[in-house]
Design a protein around this motif. Structure first.
Motif, PDB file in Angstrom:
ATOM      1  N   GLY A   6      -2.755  -3.644  -0.839  1.00  0.00           N
ATOM      2  CA  GLY A   6      -2.438  -2.515  -1.709  1.00  0.00           C
ATOM      3  C   GLY A   6      -2.302  -2.910  -3.169  1.00  0.00           C
ATOM      4  N   GLU A  23      -1.888  -2.293 -10.388  1.00  0.00           N
ATOM      5  CA  GLU A  23      -1.896  -0.966  -9.792  1.00  0.00           C
ATOM      6  C   GLU A  23      -1.739  -1.099  -8.289  1.00  0.00           C
ATOM      7  OE1 GLU A  23      -5.445   1.163 -10.993  1.00  0.00           O
ATOM      8  OE2 GLU A  23      -5.103   0.732 -13.112  1.00  0.00           O
ATOM      9  N   LYS A  24      -1.638   0.024  -7.609  1.00  0.00           N
ATOM     10  CA  LYS A  24      -1.501   0.046  -6.152  1.00  0.00           C
ATOM     11  C   LYS A  24      -2.526   1.004  -5.545  1.00  0.00           C
ATOM     12  CE  LYS A  24       1.830  -1.319  -4.124  1.00  0.00           C
ATOM     13  NZ  LYS A  24       2.035  -2.507  -3.342  1.00  0.00           N
ATOM     14  N   TRP A  25      -3.038   0.623  -4.381  1.00  0.00           N
ATOM     15  CA  TRP A  25      -3.861   1.510  -3.568  1.00  0.00           C
ATOM     16  C   TRP A  25      -3.081   1.872  -2.312  1.00  0.00           C
ATOM     17  CZ3 TRP A  25      -9.406  -1.020  -3.347  1.00  0.00           C
ATOM     18  CH2 TRP A  25     -10.056  -0.790  -4.570  1.00  0.00           C
ATOM     19  N   ASP A  26      -3.394   3.024  -1.745  1.00  0.00           N
ATOM     20  CA  ASP A  26      -2.762   3.503  -0.519  1.00  0.00           C
ATOM     21  C   ASP A  26      -3.391   2.801   0.683  1.00  0.00           C
ATOM     22  OD1 ASP A  26      -1.678   4.872   1.608  1.00  0.00           O
ATOM     23  OD2 ASP A  26      -2.539   6.816   1.059  1.00  0.00           O
ATOM     24  N   MET A  27      -2.670   1.890   1.284  1.00  0.00           N
ATOM     25  CA  MET A  27      -3.203   1.136   2.416  1.00  0.00           C
ATOM     26  C   MET A  27      -3.229   1.959   3.704  1.00  0.00           C
ATOM     27  SD  MET A  27      -4.307  -1.456   1.033  1.00  0.00           S
ATOM     28  CE  MET A  27      -4.989  -2.024   2.571  1.00  0.00           C
ATOM     29  N   ALA A  28      -2.572   3.105   3.716  1.00  0.00           N
ATOM     30  CA  ALA A  28      -2.615   3.970   4.894  1.00  0.00           C
ATOM     31  C   ALA A  28      -4.026   4.526   5.120  1.00  0.00           C
ATOM     32  CB  ALA A  28      -1.611   5.110   4.755  1.00  0.00           C
ATOM     33  N   LYS A  29      -4.860   4.509   4.068  1.00  0.00           N
ATOM     34  CA  LYS A  29      -6.238   5.000   4.189  1.00  0.00           C
ATOM     35  C   LYS A  29      -7.120   4.060   5.021  1.00  0.00           C
ATOM     36  CE  LYS A  29      -8.447   6.549   0.652  1.00  0.00           C
ATOM     37  NZ  LYS A  29      -9.053   6.740  -0.685  1.00  0.00           N
ATOM     38  N   GLU A  73     -11.356   5.181  -5.503  1.00  0.00           N
ATOM     39  CA  GLU A  73     -10.542   4.270  -6.307  1.00  0.00           C
ATOM     40  C   GLU A  73     -11.416   3.261  -7.058  1.00  0.00           C
ATOM     41  OE1 GLU A  73     -10.000   5.140  -3.150  1.00  0.00           O
ATOM     42  OE2 GLU A  73      -7.877   5.647  -2.902  1.00  0.00           O
ATOM     43  N   ASP A 126       8.189  -2.847  -7.708  1.00  0.00           N
ATOM     44  CA  ASP A 126       6.972  -2.401  -8.398  1.00  0.00           C
ATOM     45  C   ASP A 126       7.189  -2.135  -9.884  1.00  0.00           C
ATOM     46  OD1 ASP A 126       5.310  -2.611  -6.188  1.00  0.00           O
ATOM     47  OD2 ASP A 126       5.523  -0.511  -5.607  1.00  0.00           O
ATOM     48  N   TYR A 183     -12.452   3.183   0.088  1.00  0.00           N
ATOM     49  CA  TYR A 183     -11.845   3.095  -1.238  1.00  0.00           C
ATOM     50  C   TYR A 183     -12.832   3.427  -2.365  1.00  0.00           C
ATOM     51  CZ  TYR A 183      -7.728   1.368   1.024  1.00  0.00           C
ATOM     52  OH  TYR A 183      -6.604   1.290   1.819  1.00  0.00           O
ATOM     53  N   LYS A 236      -7.354  -3.321   9.639  1.00  0.00           N
ATOM     54  CA  LYS A 236      -6.127  -3.932   9.105  1.00  0.00           C
ATOM     55  C   LYS A 236      -5.948  -5.305   9.736  1.00  0.00           C
ATOM     56  CE  LYS A 236      -3.860   0.323   7.886  1.00  0.00           C
ATOM     57  NZ  LYS A 236      -2.727   1.185   7.963  1.00  0.00           N
TER      58      LYS A 236
END
Length: 180
Positions: free
Chosen positions: A134, A31-37, A63, A16, A60, A43
């Motif tokens: 992400g 940038e990165k997003w939290d994929m756990a959300k 974001e 990264d 999201y 998925k």
């Protein structure tokens, strides 16, 4: 995690911090997003109902609104591409021609994988940015590029637009570009 391949040298850039530094030097936002959300039922799902698309946008929303506030985006949506997409090959041909836009092109990948091929600075030339869930990337306005899918031919992405008409491409003839 995104990975970069510089086409002229076949050099690969991973990690990264290294990817962010390289893209920043090319004026490309990463940038990165939290994929756990993302709920488990969404998925790796590549055929989405309107309700499921709305759910992704809702998950999201903070974001998306943050990006919109920082960058002036007015509208956003979800694009899904897979073997279930009617006329997928014809659609990909439209994306796979080198082009520019009068606004930046931003994508937030929430499923699958894709590649942006971007014309970098003169010393770099064209480079591939391989994206996975992400990863968020913004190709600057008037920069030659195109997007295509990886071998699995599946993607779900949030698209954001400044222009309310959405995705408008302007062909970019570049004899130095070679498909690989």
């Amino acid at each position: 995690m995104a990975e970069i391949r510089i086409r002229n040298t076949n050099e690969r850039i991973q990690g990264d911090a290294n990817v962010s530094e390289f893209l920043n030097n090319q004026n490309v936002i990463y940038e990165k997003w939290d994929m756990a959300k993302l709920p488990a039922n969404l998925k790796e799902k590549f055929t989405l109902s309107d309700e499921e698309k709305a759910e992704i946008l809702s998950v999201y929303d903070p974001e998306i609104r943050d990006l919109a506030a920082r960058r002036g985006y007015q509208t956003w949506d979800i694009i899904t591409l897979s073997e279930a997409t009617p006329n997928l090959d014809e659609l990909l041909k439209k994306f796979e021609d080198v082009h520019t836009h009068t606004e930046d092109e931003i994508r937030a990948i929430v499923g699958g994988r894709g590649i942006f091929i971007i014309k970098g600075s003169d010393d770099v030339g064209y480079f591939d940015v391989e994206l996975e869930p992400g990863d968020i990337i913004s190709v600057p306005e008037n920069v030659a590029h195109f997007f295509t899918l990886m071998d699995n031919r599946q993607i779900v992405a949030v698209r954001l637009f400044i222009e309310k008409d959405g995705w408008i491409a302007y062909p970019y003839a570049d004899p130095s570009f070679q498909k690989s």
